[in-house]
Write an enzyme that holds these catalytic residues in place. Structure first.
Site, PDB file in Angstrom:
ATOM      1  N   GLN A  78      16.447  75.294 -45.315  1.00 55.69           N
ATOM      2  CA  GLN A  78      16.044  75.037 -46.709  1.00 55.69           C
ATOM      3  C   GLN A  78      14.706  74.288 -46.734  1.00 55.69           C
ATOM      4  O   GLN A  78      14.552  73.253 -46.099  1.00 55.69           O
ATOM      5  CB  GLN A  78      17.134  74.216 -47.408  1.00 55.69           C
ATOM      6  CG  GLN A  78      16.874  73.950 -48.874  1.00 55.69           C
ATOM      7  CD  GLN A  78      16.854  75.208 -49.729  1.00 55.69           C
ATOM      8  OE1 GLN A  78      17.646  76.108 -49.546  1.00 55.69           O
ATOM      9  NE2 GLN A  78      15.931  75.263 -50.665  1.00 55.69           N
ATOM     10  N   LYS A  91      23.866  79.002 -52.726  1.00 53.30           N
ATOM     11  CA  LYS A  91      23.905  79.963 -51.608  1.00 53.30           C
ATOM     12  C   LYS A  91      25.304  80.023 -50.999  1.00 53.30           C
ATOM     13  O   LYS A  91      25.811  81.104 -50.687  1.00 53.30           O
ATOM     14  CB  LYS A  91      22.856  79.572 -50.551  1.00 53.30           C
ATOM     15  CG  LYS A  91      21.440  79.903 -51.002  1.00 53.30           C
ATOM     16  CD  LYS A  91      20.371  79.215 -50.183  1.00 53.30           C
ATOM     17  CE  LYS A  91      19.003  79.448 -50.820  1.00 53.30           C
ATOM     18  NZ  LYS A  91      17.919  78.704 -50.194  1.00 53.30           N
ATOM     19  N   ASP A 145      15.441  84.699 -44.589  1.00 52.20           N
ATOM     20  CA  ASP A 145      14.483  84.286 -45.627  1.00 52.20           C
ATOM     21  C   ASP A 145      13.251  85.193 -45.641  1.00 52.20           C
ATOM     22  O   ASP A 145      12.510  85.219 -46.614  1.00 52.20           O
ATOM     23  CB  ASP A 145      14.028  82.837 -45.381  1.00 52.20           C
ATOM     24  CG  ASP A 145      14.651  81.856 -46.367  1.00 52.20           C
ATOM     25  OD1 ASP A 145      15.037  82.296 -47.460  1.00 52.20           O
ATOM     26  OD2 ASP A 145      14.734  80.659 -46.043  1.00 52.20           O
TER      27      ASP A 145
END
Length: 281
Positions: free
Chosen positions: A96, A52, A119
């Site tokens: 995460q 990322k 997300d």
């Protein structure tokens, strides 16, 4: 022979398009910044976080990395999220997953400002998707739609079967395929006669979490097969939920593992970061 749907090539194309968009946004004096929070040092999570950061760097987005100890408390994590919610210079916040067992994932997801939820996991984002309003879309399902469209695969009017009903893949995937006018069935561990259900599919999306579970007897000849799974087999080689060697000869198109859905998830995360500029400007 099946068309191999190349997620690496398609994700590279999307990242190049985003790079150009970011350059134009910067001309207007707007900078983009993604904050990535990792709790503990799970090896798979560390690889994802590294990828990322690289993607941010490539397309011109700043990234802030918060690598917290495994024993970080829920309160400490929530405090950090609240601080990032308030920061004008942060457009996107990503925590995460999975988190250590002592932290309530649902509470953490809900704590992120929906306008920074790149997300697409916040209930507000999911609700917007459900009723067809604008909002961030969960990255893996959004990436699968791009894989299909950019590979010239028609969705409208097709029988689409998804195996798996998770909040991150199965449910949003069903909503996105419906949005594209597919006829959608969601199958799962309690589905009776699973092979009969999956053999109806023109487009089969497999997110079951079991290595090589789907063999040719689950697949209609000429179907498009999208494999969301990623595992290591007994020889430590990566494989998916689909037995690729068995299924590829009978389908019209298939995603490989690795190099199929995985790269698209990060490309769509970057897309959400760019979209966040409009929500936060």
């Amino acid at each position: 022979m099946a068309q191999i749907i190349d997620g690496k090539a398609i994700s590279a194309q999307i990242k190049d398009e985003l790079k150009e968009k970011v350059a134009n946004i910067k001309k207007d004096g707007i900078t983009l910044c993604l904050a990535v929070i990792q709790v503990g040092n799970d090896p798979a999570s560390s690889v994802y976080v590294g990828n990322k950061k690289k993607a941010c760097e490539y397309i011109g987005i700043e990234s802030l990395a918060y690598e917290l100890e495994e024993n970080t408390t829920q309160e400490e994590l929530l405090d950090l999220i609240h601080e990032l919610n308030k920061r004008q210079d942060v457009n996107g916040i990503l925590v995460q997953l999975p988190l250590p067992k002592h932290i309530d994932e649902d509470m953490i997801i809900r704590a992120i400002d929906p306008s920074k939820d790149v997300d697409g996991f916040h209930p507000q984002s999911v609700g917007a998707l459900c009723i067809g309003q604008k909002g961030f879309i969960s990255c893996t399902p959004a990436g699968i739609i791009q894989l299909l469209k950019r590979s010239g695969i028609e969705i409208a009017g097709k029988e689409c079967v998804i195996i798996g009903r998770s909040n991150i893949v199965g449910k949003p995937m069903a909503l996105l395929l419906l949005r594209e006018n597919g006829t959608v069935t969601v199958a799962h561990s309690k589905t009776e006669n699973l092979k009969e259900v999956t053999k109806r599919a023109d487009i089969l999306v497999v997110a079951v979490g079991r290595p090589k579970m789907i063999t040719r007897e689950y697949v209609k000849e000429g179907a498009v097969v999208i494999d969301v799974g990623i595992h290591r087999n007994e020889n430590n080689k990566l494989c998916g939920d689909v037995d690729y060697d068995d299924v590829a000869p009978i389908c019209s198109a298939i995603t490989p593992v690795p190099g199929g859905v995985g790269p698209m998830t990060i490309a769509m995360l970057m897309n959400n970061c760019v979209e966040s500029a409009h929500l936060n400007s």
